[in-house]
Design a protein around this motif. Structure first.
Motif, short mmCIF file in Angstrom:
data_model
loop_
_atom_site.label_atom_id
_atom_site.label_comp_id
_atom_site.label_asym_id
_atom_site.label_seq_id
_atom_site.Cartn_x
_atom_site.Cartn_y
_atom_site.Cartn_z
N VAL A 160 0.85 -1.18 0.00
CA VAL A 160 0.00 0.00 0.00
C VAL A 160 0.89 1.24 0.00
CG1 VAL A 160 -1.69 1.33 1.32
CG2 VAL A 160 -1.88 -1.16 1.19
N SER A 161 0.59 2.15 -0.90
CA SER A 161 1.35 3.39 -0.99
C SER A 161 0.46 4.45 -1.64
CB SER A 161 2.60 3.19 -1.84
OG SER A 161 2.23 2.95 -3.20
N LYS A 162 0.94 5.64 -1.66
CA LYS A 162 0.18 6.69 -2.34
C LYS A 162 0.14 6.43 -3.84
CE LYS A 162 1.00 10.26 1.12
NZ LYS A 162 1.49 11.61 1.38
N GLY A 163 1.18 5.81 -4.37
CA GLY A 163 1.19 5.44 -5.79
C GLY A 163 0.14 4.40 -6.11
N SER A 164 0.04 3.36 -5.28
CA SER A 164 -0.98 2.33 -5.52
C SER A 164 -2.38 2.91 -5.31
CB SER A 164 -0.75 1.10 -4.64
OG SER A 164 -0.88 1.40 -3.26
N ALA A 165 -2.52 3.85 -4.39
CA ALA A 165 -3.82 4.50 -4.18
C ALA A 165 -4.20 5.32 -5.41
CB ALA A 165 -3.78 5.38 -2.95
#
Length: 88
Positions: free
Chosen positions: A10-15
């Motif tokens: 989970v990361s801001k990129g995956s979000a």
């Protein structure tokens, strides 16, 4: 100082990827802005990755564009320049 704890993967990129997919927006048409190292993946994934003027140097290096600082309305000015006045 603060500590962020998120599940693996989970990361801001995956979000950003998940949000664009859910909304039917090509990720190439997305804009993201950030100032800290935890924003790097999100900035790299976005069609237009923006580093704030007050961002860490590592963030500025990978961004497509460096805008004004958060104290100088950098995000608003960037959206006006690249989104509201464009034909995207």
């Amino acid at each position: 100082q603060y500590l962020e704890i998120v599940p693996c993967g989970v990361s801001k990129g995956s979000a950003l990827e998940a949000f664009c997919a859910k909304m039917g927006i090509p990720i190439a048409n997305s804009v993201s802005a950030g100032d800290e190292n935890n924003d790097i993946e999100m900035i790299e994934y976005a069609g237009l990755g923006v580093a704030m003027g007050n961002a860490e140097e590592d963030v500025k290096k990978i961004a497509n564009y460096v805008c004004e600082s958060n104290d100088d309305d950098g995000v608003a000015k960037t959206l006006e320049k690249y989104v509201l006045k464009s034909n995207i």
